[in-house]
Every structure is written in structure tokens, then in C-alpha cells.
Design an enzyme around this catalytic site. Structure first.
Site, PDB file in Angstrom:
ATOM      1  N   GLU A 439      41.589  38.982  45.986  1.00  0.00           N
ATOM      2  CA  GLU A 439      41.935  38.091  44.848  1.00  0.00           C
ATOM      3  C   GLU A 439      42.205  36.668  45.321  1.00  0.00           C
ATOM      4  O   GLU A 439      43.012  35.954  44.731  1.00  0.00           O
ATOM      5  CB  GLU A 439      43.135  38.645  44.068  1.00  0.00           C
ATOM      6  CG  GLU A 439      42.963  40.045  43.529  1.00  0.00           C
ATOM      7  CD  GLU A 439      41.829  40.181  42.518  1.00  0.00           C
ATOM      8  OE1 GLU A 439      41.402  39.167  41.962  1.00  0.00           O
ATOM      9  OE2 GLU A 439      41.359  41.313  42.323  1.00  0.00           O
ATOM     10  N   GLY A 440      41.499  36.258  46.358  1.00  0.00           N
ATOM     11  CA  GLY A 440      41.655  34.902  46.878  1.00  0.00           C
ATOM     12  C   GLY A 440      42.605  34.878  48.057  1.00  0.00           C
ATOM     13  O   GLY A 440      43.779  35.206  47.929  1.00  0.00           O
TER      14      GLY A 440
END
Lengths: 596, 596
Positions: A439-440
Site C-alpha cells: 500500500e505504498g
């Protein structure tokens, strides 16, 4: 290797720091009182510690297995997921209109923490489903919503996010999957997606894939990507399942941790094309994806808190049980439990303080999100939205970075036993290691914090938070004693370090862009430690005020806050030094590519 | 996943920082010139990168296996160990009298680094053998020496250290294994030992176990423990192997990392008693064990440096290859190799700077050890011995703690691929995690640093080192430019933080013992970062002086030192703050056992 939900700690944060009373004063949340929160949390604690926690080690030993396109999950997971759905847990935050409970994020967040503490690998399935629900709610047509949301919210079906491709990880501009309009409003989707969490499994009847792909005439880059819903099984008009769609799992990954969570390679359209439905408008896929991403990022931050708490509980139990060596001060002639040794105490206190600080920050952020969505006043909504948006990358980046350190300390407390897999401490350490990546990555969070959350509004959100810290500093001054003195001194220094860094970012963003971004992760960590420390300062004041009600509990809160001030907040100044030193292409950027 | 020995960096440290010229001026080391060092290192580089490095991932995938008391090592290990012995690598530092090469520790240390960087699991076998050799040399009878040393030094047999028992980890006072005199000078040994590295394997004809055990009338505690040599196969007078001894491997552990290295549970005396020979005098076993332990602790520190370098090399190669995202400053319209992104650059620079700083400190320590053993002048020997002794826990504790961070960054640089086991980055992260635990946890190193190395001599060794830092500070002042300015400022602040901490330890050791030890790990880390930074300052001066000879190489050294000053040295001040805050039972010790 049991898990006991820290209900009292959670309720303390909900009541004293995140001010649940102000949330239940919002339109639509009238029922969300402290009593309701307590009742929901009690139930969640029961389910998660009894049903899911015992399956955590099992999932590590018997991970998901791929065979001929099918994925078999860990024994027990399928039944647990059925119970999860039946208990209504998938729908805690979601709209009542589609079968959810419509509770505030402030109450859902501790539920998510417990779920992840009990079983991180299991929890990923609901987490991704939440993301799919968010995206559909935001941009899906009424027809798609009616057809898919009730089954997702009831936990009968699950959702996935399909962004990554072999050549396109953080860089979505490189996405190559394509979607061909069929003229009837549907599309045929083709391409390979990797790293798809729960991309294939046997826990639900259907899987709803949300997939980024390009239409034939789309512009290049991220502005030419659309979002499609591609179900594993097509859904008939009466809601029953139809034909198997042309999306197939060709393998799952062999990973360092979260082994029970199947990470799939999905092949779309190898047999004529996977039938897909456009979500929202063409070419706005990345924008929609960011909506689910933002929700998922916050949830990953909560995963960091969860795995930290689980690791802490295990380490504390071991330290009380394991007898080894006499006290360093000669106060006993016999060997004592290792929790008596100062360094073990330091490690446990560090684990506990970091976890509590990050938890308080995340719950407070959740309350801002609730106000941002429900306040009657548009100004209040905007103000709280800006603060929540600022906090999301901090909660994601900081809670996960600290979880690597906390789970590492968890191994260390166990000594040699920590390195033996059967002990279970190593699983938390391995599981936590993905959290700063998916998620980054932390750098992506830092870029978000700098670009969209600090520079775009000219530092307004950051300054609003700094002003709130000033109020806490004033409140700290009203009290005497070592804990208040230490907290005031360290928080003031930390606040100054954060303020200086924000100004540094604002002033140098254009003239010295690379230096600003080179300091990004340090800025994120600095924000994490100072804002967590600020919450610990607020906890200190609240605990001091209530001390007489429950001395044992509140004195622990006071001591933990004191420890945070003395031992953790000082890092802020070191982080500021490293950020400001990055100016003018020195330090980080002084070495050229070929010098590495 | 190749390994290239950093020969140029190693030789720079050997020549410029550890002053090999002064070592080759010592009696007995006349041949140990820079040229000889280079020749030895070239050969070591060849052997380790060609033979051992390719077996590293193999060992992780196909670990040692136990079956019916026998341990089969990873395919290829046995043959590689034969070549290791034949190449004379086991004997690099050991006495020529018993077949060794008698080279200085300064030259042996980079060989050990390369061995561990190539294959940490494999390297443990020679590392433990070195310890057994040291103990025999120190305390063994002539007969034991003649019978065992040549075969150990030639790499035909291997050695082990048997300290730990299920109830006795760090706390040797709890050792219960017993030894019964047979009246003929031999003993029968009984007991269970756990965590015995290479306690059983198929790589050598014989295994020489050094075992701590109690004789029947021995006093309680650590002063009643003796050291015994217990061979796997008895050795006949003519040196040939005799009967199988009564020591058996009943299982090996399932571990987080270093999976190819078998960690054995050994059962002594279940079939009548294992024949053992007393080493040195009765009840002095712990003292002798500490001799081999000290050598092993230094070597474990070198393991931290080695695994860090391996992780760095892999991450740097990936970062140059992986193309993802446009530059943050808009300087290119296309996606670029991720090494162009400021945060990836920061991570790689951090990995590189930490590794180089720890390497320099370890090699300089090795030179002190050489002088301590070989200087003609007794005063010089004592002076250098004291400094070496001070540095051993720092090299062990700091190099291994930083290796956890460095290998974690190695995973992070790889993004999602870092979490996939096939990539190989995760292996370094898992392997490194044992280093802060075995041969004494970081807390044990910190206790040693405080008690035996700082307080016992009233701070003399610490102050001698601080005085040397002052000389470097004076030398830095003679130069201009940003790198020198930054280094002078940060090293001065770090030196002050270290000096204050030493004084804090000395002044409070008796009055506030627990607070002093609660700050121990922070003191150790502070010493590690400041002393590494000091070596980077010396490297900066040396590189600046030689710059014109090889600009590309020396400018990289200058930039790395500059980075260390700006980004790593500032941590010293935060560490000092947390140590001094521990005073008076606050912070760490404010929480009682039942508050956790």
C-alpha cells in the site's frame, strides 16, 4: 501465544483522547456512545482472541497452497471467515443501506486492530474487501452497488485491489493491462497482475477484483487508466453465480511472512478476455483507486500497531516467566525473572510506549475522519478532513516502521529462543516486515506527506496540528512533577523540530526539490514520534486527572508517558538535524549513482 | 546474488586507518606488509566469492537436516569445507607451530569478513573452531594441544562451544552438566547442551566439543564450572580415530535464519558417560570459556559487517537495475532507475556508511589486538590491550545491531520483491537477526562495556579513546569545506555525548546501579556510532590527502564520511538524552513488573 485485547487501553484512548462524546454528537452517530463502543469492542475481543488468534501460528506453519489454479487456505480459515461474516464484522463501518452497521471509524478502528493482532494474514482478506467496498461506494453505478455491495458487506464475497504488474509497482504510469469495450457497456480485460492479496482463495463463493487497465485510446501515463470490476464468477441478474470468468491464478508467492495470506499472480483474458465492468468514468481509475488506497493505508498503519501489541504481549509474558541471572545491583542472591533486568525492562517499555503512542494517534485520526464525514458544518468537515489527510501517511508510515523495531525487540527479549520458529516471536518479526512496503512504501508515504499534505496547502494542516500541540504544552505547564517536566521539555523540543522541518519543506520544495524529498522519510518519522508523543502528553494529563479512580491503571499510563518523553521523543532532534543537512545536494545526494 | 569482496575499501582501512605499517614493525609480524595483506586478501576474495557465495542461497533453501542422530549439511558444503581447509584458511591467524600461518588479526579480519559475507551459515563452523583453538592454546595441556590443535588448524576437524542448557542461557551459574573423574585423569561427562552451532555435521571426520560441566564437589555458581574437551570420536595415540564417544545429537532447531548452520541439541552420557579431558584447572572453565568467547564476540561483530555489506551490494545492484517512476524534481519525463530517487539514495548511503564505519572500527580494533599481543614494550601491550578490550563489546554489539537495520533497508530498497524469498534480500534480514543474540546479547555486551570495560579501570580506556578523538578533531580543524565542517561539528557533539555518558556511568554505578545498566544498550550504541564516526573522520582526512591519486575512489570516501556526519552522528545526542534520563529509577524502571 494467546492474544488478549487491550480493551481498557483502547477505551481510554476512545474516551479521553479521541473524545467519543464529540463523535456521538454528530448527525448519524447518535448511538455511538462509549457504552456502545465498549459493547462492540467486548464482542470483537471475544471473537478475535478465541477464534482467530489460535489460527495465527497455524497459518505460518501451514500457509496457503496453490494447486492447478486453486488456492487452499490454512485449515480453519474458511470456517473462521464464515463466522467473521455472520458476526457482521465486515460491515462495522459500512452503510446500513447495504447491510452494514454504520458505526464510526473510531469504533471500527480498534476492531480492525484486534483482528490484525489476532491474525494478520487472515485480516488482509477483510482489509482488501473494505477497500473494494469504498471504491464501489465512491464511484460505482447504482447497478454495480446493488449487485455487489450487499454480498461484500455481509462477508459472503471478498474483494481485491489489482494495481501492480511486473514492470509497474509504485509507478502506475507503467500499467499495461488493457480493457476493450464490447459495445454493450461491458469490457474484456487482458493482462497480468502480481502481488494480489487474496487474489484467489477458498474462503468465499466469489471474489470481486478491482482492476486498473487502459482502454485502447486512453492517454499515456496515470491519466489514461480506468478501474474495472472483474468478478471471479459472473453474477446473474437474480444475484446467483454464473459462469467462471477468464481470470486465473497462475501462482502464489513464497514470502518472508504473512504466509497464510495468498499473494497471487492473476492472469486476465488468456482465454478470450475477462468480462469486466467500468467503475465510474473512463481514465479516472487511479483517482478512485486512491480512495480505496487511502482507507487501506490507514488500515495498514493499524496493522503495525496490532502486530506490535501482539509481539509485546508475547515478550512480556516470556520475560515474566523466564528466570535467568541475578539482579545487577546485587539485590538478590538468586536468579530472577528476566523482567527484573533493566535492559529487558527498557525493551518492554519501548515496545509498549511505541505501540500506545501509535495507537492513540491512529484512533485520534479516525475521529477526525468521522467528523470530516459527518459534521453538520462544512468548515468543520473541511478542517478535520485536512488534518485526517495529513495524518494518514504518518499513521501508515510511522506505525509500520515502528512495528519493525518493536517486533525485533520482541525477538530480542526472548534471547536465543526468539530465533527458534516454534517460539512464535519470529513470526511477528517476519509478518511485520511487509507493512512498510505494501500500500505504498514508507518513501511513498513520505512523498505524499510532503507533496499533497504539506506543500499543497502551504503548510496549513501541519500548522493547525502544531497549534493543537501548543495547547497541550500550555496544559502541561499547569502541572508539577517529573513526568510533566520531562514531557513538557521533550515535547517542546519535538514540536520545534517538527515546525522547523515543515518550514524547511515549504521553503525548499521548489528550489531544492531533491533535498526536500531526501529528507522525506526522516520528516515522516519525526512527525510520527512527535505526534505520538503529543498523544502521550494528552494521555498523561488525562491519567493524572483521573488517577484516584484507578491508581494502578492510570499510574501505568503516567509512567509510560514519562518513558516516551525521556527515551523516545529525543529522537526528534536527531531527525531534524539529518533533514536540514540534506540541503544543497549534500549528504544523501553527494554520492552519484556510479559511486554505489 | 553474487558477492564481490570490497578489496579496495578493505585495503584503505588496513593501510590508512589501522596502520598496517605499524603492525609489520612488530616482532613476529615482519612479513605482514601491505603487499602481503593484499596478496592474502586477493586469494580470500577469490575463494569466497567463487566457492562459498553461490552456496549461500542454496543453504537457505536446503538447510542442514537431522536424521537418526546424523546431520547432513547443504549439498556442496562438505566439499567447500575441504577446500577451505586445504587453502589454509582455518589457520590464518593461528601459530605456525601448529600449522597455522601466524598472520596478524588485522589481516585475518578482512578474511573473516569475506567468509561471512559470502556465506554466514558456512562461516560459523570455522568461527567456532577458532574459538576452540583459542581455548586450547590458552589452557590446554601440551598433550591435548599436540593431539588436537594441528587437525583443528588444518581444517580437518572442527570445534564447538557447549555452554547453553535449557535452564542456563546467559546465566552460566545455572549450568547442571556434570563430569565425574575416572581416576585415570579422564572424566565421564553427562548432561544436555542446547544451541550448539555445528554440534553435529558431516563436513569433518571429527568434532571437538568444549563443554562446561561441574565436578561433584565443585562450589556453586560460575566458580564451580570446569571446561572439558569431549571428542565425537576418541583419538588414539597415533592420531587415528578410535571409538565413537557417548555424545549424540538428538535434534536440530528450526530457525528464522542461518538455516544451513545446524544448531544442535547434544546429549552427553546417556550410554554410560562421554569420555572427556579436563582443560586447564578445575573450576576455571568459565574463565577459559571467556577467552574463546571474546574472540568469538569480535568475530560475530565482523559477521554483522559482512552481512551488511552483502545486503548492500545486492540492494545497490537492484536499485541500478529497477526502473520505476519519474524523478521528483521533474528532471526527466521517463521513469528512471530507482537509485535516482532521493530516498533510495538515502537508504543505500545509510547502508554503505554504517557498514564502512563499523568495518573501520573493527579493523582498527584488530590492530590494537595485534599490538597488545606482539609489542616489545609491556606498557604498550597493556595500553593497547585495554583499548581492544573496550572495543570488543562495541564491535560485537554495534556492528550486529546496525546489521539488523542495514539488512532491513536492503529489503526495503527492493520494495515488494524484497518480501519474496526468491529475491534473496530477506535471507540476509533473517540471517542477521541472530547476531545480536548469540555469543551474548547486546545487553550482555553492554553490561560488559559498563562493568568490566568502563567502571573497573575508572574510565581509563574510555578516556584514552576520547583523547584520540580529540587529536582527530584538531586534525579536522586544519581543513576547510563542507565535509570537514560537518564532520567537525557532529563529531565534537558526539564526543561530548560519549564523554558525558562515560562520566554518568562512573558517577552513578554504585549509587544508582539499575539506572546505569538501564542505559547500557544506549551507551553501547552511542559508543558505536561515535567511534565509527570517528573512523569516518579519519577516513575523510586520509581520503582528502590522497584525493589526487584516485579521485573517483577518494571522493566517494569523502562523500560517505560527510553523509555519516550529517545523517548518522546526530543520533549520539538523542542516545545521551535517553541514558541520562534513566537516573533515579525514572523512565525505564518506573514501571513495575505487574504493570507490563
Amino acid at each position: 501465544m494467546t492474544y488478549t485485547a487491550p480493551l481498557k487501553d483502547m477505551l481510554f484512548v476512545i474516551e479521553e483522547l479521541a473524545d467519543v462524546a464529540s463523535i456521538s454528537a454528530l448527525p448519524g452517530f447518535e448511538d455511538a456512545s462509549l457504552d456502545i463502543a465498549q459493547a462492540v469492542l467486548d464482542e470483537a475481543a471475544k471473537f478475535n482472541s478465541e477464534i482467530l488468534a489460535p489460527l495465527n501460528a497455524e497459518g505460518d506453519k501451514n500457509p496457503s497452497e496453490w494447486h492447478d489454479g486453486e488456492v487452499t487456505t490454512t485449515p480453519g480459515f474458511k470456517e473462521a471467515f464464515r463466522q467473521y461474516g455472520e458476526g457482521g464484522w465486515q460491515g462495522v463501518v459500512h452503510l446500513a443501506e447495504f447491510g452494514g452497521q454504520g458505526l464510526p471509524k473510531l469504533i471500527a478502528t480498534p476492531c480492525i486492530e484486534m483482528l490484525n493482532a489476532a491474525n494478520l494474514s487472515f485480516a488482509l482478506c477483510p482489509l482488501l474487501t473494505d477497500g473494494a467496498i469504498e471504491a464501489l461506494l465512491t464511484a460505482g453505478s447504482d447497478e454495480l452497488k446493488q449487485r455487489y455491495l450487499p454480498k461484500l458487506i455481509s462477508g459472503e464475497w471478498t474483494g481485491t485491489m489489482n494495481l501492480t504488474e511486473p514492470q509497474a509497482g509504485s509507478d502506475l504510469a507503467l500499467v499495461r493491462s488493457r480493457a476493450q469495450a464490447q459495445g454493450d457497456g461491458t469490457y474484456k480485460v487482458f493482462g497480468t497482475k502480481i502481488f494480489i492479496t487474496y487474489g484467489e482463495h477458498d474462503m468465499a463463493e466469489n471474489i470481486v477484483h478491482l482492476v486498473l487497465a487502459r482502454t485502447p485510446d486512453a492517454p499515456e501515463g496515470v491519466k489514461g487508466i480506468s478501474l474495472f470490476l472483474v468478478p471471479k464468477f459472473l453474477v446473474n441478474d437474480d444475484g446467483s453465480l454464473g459462469a467462471r470468468n477468464d481470470v486465473h491464478c497462475v501462482s502464489i508467492e513464497h514470502k518472508l511472512g504473512i504466509k497464510a495470506s495468498p499473494t497471487a499472480v492473476l492472469q486476465y483474458g488468456d482465454h478470450g478476455g475477462a468480462l469486466g465492468y467500468l467503475i465510474g468514468e473512463e481514465n479516472r481509475g487511479v483517482e478512485y483507486m486512491f480512495i480505496m488506497m487511502n482507507a487501506a493505508r490507514f488500515a495498514v498503519g493499524v496493522q503495525g500497531i496490532a502486530v506490535s501489541d501482539r509481539a509485546y504481549q508475547q515478550a512480556a509474558a516470556y520475560a515474566k516467566d523466564r528466570v535467568q541471572s541475578r539482579p545487577v545491583d546485587g539485590s538478590a542472591k538468586q536468579s530472577v525473572a528476566i523482567i527484573q533486568h533493566p535492559d529487558v525492562r527498557r525493551m518492554l517499555a519501548t515496545m509498549r510506549a511505541l505501540t500506545e503512542g501509535a495507537r492513540a494517534l491512529a484512533y485520534v485520526a479516525a475521529a477526525h475522519s468521522d467528523i470530516a464525514h459527518h459534521a453538520a458544518d462544512a468548515d468543520a468537515r473541511a478542517r478535520h478532513a485536512a488534518i485526517y489527510e495529513y495524518l494518514v501517511p504518518v499513521v501508515k508510515g510511522w506505525s509500520t516502521e515502528m512495528s519493525i523495531d518493536v517486533t525485533s525487540l520482541g525477538v530480542q527479549v526472548h534471547g536465543g529462543m526468539g530465533f527458534i520458529e516454534e517460539t512464535g516471536a519470529a513470526q511477528h518479526y517476519r509478518d511485520a516486515r511487509i507493512l512498510t512496503i505494501y500500500e505504498g512504501t514508507t518513501a511513498i508515504q513520505a512523498n505524499d506527506l510532503i507533496g499533497r499534505k504539506t506543500i499543497r496547502d502551504g503548510g496549513a494542516a501541519a500548522r493547525a496540528i502544531l497549534a493543537q500541540i501548543d495547547e497541550t504544552l500550555v496544559a502541561l505547564e499547569r502541572h508539577d512533577g517529573a513526568a510533566f517536566g520531562a514531557m513538557h521539555r521533550r515535547l517542546m523540543a519535538g514540536r520545534a523540530a517538527l515546525a522547523n522541518t515543515v518550514e524547511f519543506m515549504l521553503h525548499n520544495a521548489k528550489s531544492d526539490t531533491k533535498a526536500v524529498f531526501a529528507g522525506g522519510v526522516a520528516y515522516l518519522k519525526l512527525a510520527g514520534i512527535v505526534l505520538s508523543g503529543w498523544q502521550m502528553a494528552r494521555a498523561l494529563i488525562a491519567a493524572h486527572t483521573k488517577r484516584a479512580d484507578d491508581p494502578a491503571f492510570y499510574e501505568t499510563k503516567i509512567a509510560t508517558a514519562h518513558f516516551f518523553a525521556d527515551h523516545l521523543l529525543p529522537q526528534a532532534v536527531a531527525l531534524e538535524a539529518s533533514i536540514v543537512s540534506a540541503k544543497g545536494d549534500q549528504g544523501v545526494l553527494a554520492l552519484d549513482e556510479d559511486q554505489f
